[in-house]
Enzyme design. Structure first.
Site, PDB file in Angstrom:
ATOM      1  CE  LYS A 195      -1.955   2.496   3.234  1.00  0.00           C
ATOM      2  NZ  LYS A 195      -1.809   3.825   2.623  1.00  0.00           N
ATOM      3  CB  SER A 248       4.588   8.592  11.655  1.00  0.00           C
ATOM      4  OG  SER A 248       3.412   7.827  11.816  1.00  0.00           O
ATOM      5  N   GLY A 252       3.827   3.334  13.650  1.00  0.00           N
ATOM      6  CA  GLY A 252       4.658   2.154  13.923  1.00  0.00           C
ATOM      7  C   GLY A 252       4.269   1.498  15.242  1.00  0.00           C
ATOM      8  CD  GLU A 269      13.182   3.951   7.580  1.00  0.00           C
ATOM      9  OE1 GLU A 269      13.101   4.878   8.419  1.00  0.00           O
ATOM     10  OE2 GLU A 269      13.128   4.122   6.351  1.00  0.00           O
ATOM     11  CB  CYS A 303      12.948   8.811   8.129  1.00  0.00           C
ATOM     12  SG  CYS A 303      13.466   7.730   6.817  1.00  0.00           S
ATOM     13  CD  GLU A 400      10.656  12.282  11.538  1.00  0.00           C
ATOM     14  OE1 GLU A 400       9.592  11.715  11.840  1.00  0.00           O
ATOM     15  OE2 GLU A 400      11.507  11.761  10.802  1.00  0.00           O
TER      16      GLU A 400
HETATM   17  P1  ADP Z   1       3.254  10.324   7.843  1.00  0.00           P
HETATM   18  O1  ADP Z   1       3.021  10.900   9.201  1.00  0.00           O
HETATM   19  O2  ADP Z   1       4.628  10.512   7.348  1.00  0.00           O
HETATM   20  O3  ADP Z   1       2.153  10.596   6.854  1.00  0.00           O
HETATM   21  P2  ADP Z   1       2.178   7.778   8.480  1.00  0.00           P
HETATM   22  O4  ADP Z   1       2.844   6.867   9.430  1.00  0.00           O
HETATM   23  O5  ADP Z   1       0.907   8.431   8.896  1.00  0.00           O
HETATM   24  O6  ADP Z   1       3.283   8.784   8.042  1.00  0.00           O
HETATM   25  O7  ADP Z   1       1.894   7.036   7.104  1.00  0.00           O
HETATM   26  C1  ADP Z   1       2.753   6.073   6.556  1.00  0.00           C
HETATM   27  C2  ADP Z   1       1.906   5.007   5.896  1.00  0.00           C
HETATM   28  O8  ADP Z   1       1.144   4.338   6.893  1.00  0.00           O
HETATM   29  C3  ADP Z   1       0.898   5.530   4.897  1.00  0.00           C
HETATM   30  O9  ADP Z   1       0.832   4.629   3.812  1.00  0.00           O
HETATM   31  C4  ADP Z   1      -0.398   5.539   5.688  1.00  0.00           C
HETATM   32  O10 ADP Z   1      -1.555   5.441   4.895  1.00  0.00           O
HETATM   33  C5  ADP Z   1      -0.228   4.300   6.536  1.00  0.00           C
HETATM   34  N1  ADP Z   1      -1.018   4.263   7.780  1.00  0.00           N
HETATM   35  C6  ADP Z   1      -1.526   5.295   8.488  1.00  0.00           C
HETATM   36  N2  ADP Z   1      -2.178   4.849   9.583  1.00  0.00           N
HETATM   37  C7  ADP Z   1      -2.086   3.491   9.570  1.00  0.00           C
HETATM   38  C8  ADP Z   1      -2.544   2.427  10.446  1.00  0.00           C
HETATM   39  N3  ADP Z   1      -3.223   2.678  11.551  1.00  0.00           N
HETATM   40  N4  ADP Z   1      -2.223   1.164  10.111  1.00  0.00           N
HETATM   41  C9  ADP Z   1      -1.520   0.888   9.002  1.00  0.00           C
HETATM   42  N5  ADP Z   1      -1.073   1.819   8.146  1.00  0.00           N
HETATM   43  C10 ADP Z   1      -1.337   3.112   8.413  1.00  0.00           C
END
Ligand code: ADP
Length: 489
Positions: A195, A248, A252, A269, A303, A400
């Site tokens: 995804k 993020s 994570g 990561e 990052c 960050e």
């Molecule tokens: P950023 O803050 O850099 O946008 P995110 O961690 O929110 O980073 O997003 C990184 C990826 O994780 C994206 O593909 C986002 O759609 C996905 N994502 C966001 N929330 C979730 C979740 N609860 N479970 C799995 N994937 C998620």
């Protein structure tokens, strides 16, 4: 009388007689609407819902992207599971051939990928053309080479694939992160449900087209689009064997909790807040270039960005003066212009997050400096920004920001800088600038960072492992190490 000849209008994706400038978007073939890539074909989402993807530099809508729900994810996982039965059994040499083919096709379509990456994500075309796309192709080349050498990579052991890998990637290096994830998974005999991030799905979907054209057996790679809910559906699917996540630290942590108690394997990561350390014996001009590259590369949406600068007190004045001078020469603006140094901030949300941190930094008492460059009236742009006299306890130092914002601290001794560099929740990367090899060795062993660059910064190579300590995550991607998270022994 001269005869008017018709200009050839060739689609450069297939004909290389015509090579447009990278900023030429006329020959980019983009559809209005993109569906999900499941089992080797593009299919409509179960919900029939689509969301828009925008060009962050112009705020114009580029295309509509399908939103996958749990049913779509289930369909993708089922396709990947079925494909795994065959893919894991074909000869390793054959697997390698498919991956080489993907790499070669990516090279052939490099310009198209670069332009789309820049339109959808906002990064300067120079970066997508010279770094993101070639590196992505190189990852496929590199891991194609490992496919039939796994027994040599792990002598005396019998490496076996895990099964179906769920891979979730962020918006800062969309194509490159897809390559980091897909290439080692395929080389080790796994199948994939990937995804991309919701603001930058286009190059992953172009990659889906390329994968379809490459003849890779159906279901081996499936690409589903959507936001956090779609990501969570992948994470929670019971038939996924491994989750590889880049994003993020907050998400994570959610993922780690979600899979606790299951036998899913996990690599994370996550965020970073790297120290870039300049000693008085460093080559100053090169170090200044390293500072600029460390924080302003990809608008600071990196990052491993060198977002905390530590300068030894005796050279602080000259380094800061040269840094300010160099910042004045940086061009912020149209990402498709090859002279642009700093492109658009990826989304409105990210721009307001960066602006919020700029306000926090000012309120905390750090001294702000911004380059005097003009920024376009439309689109998401941010001036390159410094916070001088920042303190270790400031939020702009600890958290960050993920934007073109650099904090500057000074230090006197090596012990002091090691202590400050490590006194942070993150541990992804660091940079050291000095003339002395012994100092480099001393620091690399003491800095709690997965990657330490010496007299350079933000250099990436498929052969080098990458990953973090502490809240920057765990597991390594890249190199031989990058094979391990996809294997059981
Ligand atoms: P950023 O803050 O850099 O946008 P995110 O961690 O929110 O980073 O997003 C990184 C990826 O994780 C994206 O593909 C986002 O759609 C996905 N994502 C966001 N929330 C979730 C979740 N609860 N479970 C799995 N994937 C998620």
């Amino acid at each position: 009388m001269t005869k008017k000849t018709k200009e050839p209008t060739l689609d450069f994706t297939t004909n290389w007689a015509y090579e447009p400038a990278p900023e030429d978007t006329k020959h980019i073939t983009l559809k209005k609407q993109y569906d999900l890539f499941i089992n080797g074909e593009f299919v409509k989402p179960n919900s029939k819902k689509y969301f828009a993807t925008y060009n962050p530099a112009t705020e114009e809508k580029i295309a509509e992207i399908a939103e996958a729900d749990e049913k779509d994810v289930d369909k993708a996982v089922k396709a990947a599971r079925k494909a795994f039965e065959k893919w894991s059994k074909i000869s390793a040499q054959e697997r390698g051939k498919y991956i080489y083919r993907i790499a070669r096709l990516m090279q052939e379509r490099a310009r198209e990928f670069a332009v789309i990456e820049t339109m959808d994500g906002g990064k300067p075309i120079r970066e997508s053309r010279d770094i993101d796309v070639p590196l992505a192709a190189n990852h496929f080349f590199y891991y194609a080479g490992w496919a039939d050498k796994l027994e040599y990579a792990f002598p005396g052991r019998t490496p076996k694939p895990l099964g179906v890998a769920g891979q979730i990637i962020p918006w800062n290096f969309p194509l490159l992160m897809a390559a980091w994830k897909i290439a080692p998974a395929l080389a080790t005999g796994n199948t994939v449900v990937l995804k991309p991030a919701e603001t930058t799905s286009l190059t992953a979907l172009k990659l889906a087209e390329l994968i379809r054209d490459s003849g890779l057996p159906e279901g081996v790679v499936n690409i589903v689009t959507g936001a956090g809910k779609t990501g969570a559906a992948i994470v929670n699917h019971p038939d996924i064997n491994k989750i590889a996540f880049t994003g993020s630290t907050d998400v994570g942590k959610i993922i780690q909790k979600a899979i606790a108690g299951t036998d899913k394997k996990l690599t994370l990561e996550l965020g970073g807040k790297a120290a870039n350390i300049i000693f008085e014996d460093a080559p100053i001009d090169q170090a200044v270039e390293g500072i600029v590259n460390g924080i302003f590369f990809n608008q600071g949406h990196v990052c491993c960005a060198g977002s905390r600068l530590f300068v030894q007190e005796s050279v602080a004045d000259i380094v800061i003066r040269k840094l300010k001078d160099r910042m004045e020469t940086l061009i912020v603006g149209n990402p498709l212009d090859k002279n642009t140094d700093i492109g658009a901030i990826n989304s409105k949300e990210q721009l307001s997050k960066i602006n919020k941190y700029i306000k926090i930094g000012i309120a905390e008492g750090a001294e702000i400096y911004q380059s005097s460059c003009a920024i376009p009236g439309k689109g998401n742009f941010c001036k390159p920004t410094l916070f001088l006299n920042a303190s270790q306890s400031h939020r702009v130092v600890q958290e960050e920001i993920f934007g073109p914002v650099l904090t500057i601290q000074t230090f006197r001794t090596i012990e002091e800088v090691i202590e400050k560099a490590n006194n942070i929740p993150y541990g992804l990367s660091a940079g050291v600038w000095t003339d002395k090899g012994s100092k480099i060795f001393n620091l690399t062993s003491k800095l709690r960072a997965g990657v330490v660059w010496a007299n350079t910064y933000n250099k990436f190579d498929p052969t080098s492992p990458f990953g973090g300590y502490k809240e920057s995550g765990f597991g390594r991607e890249g190199g031989l190490h990058g094979l391990m998270p996809y294997l059981k022994f």
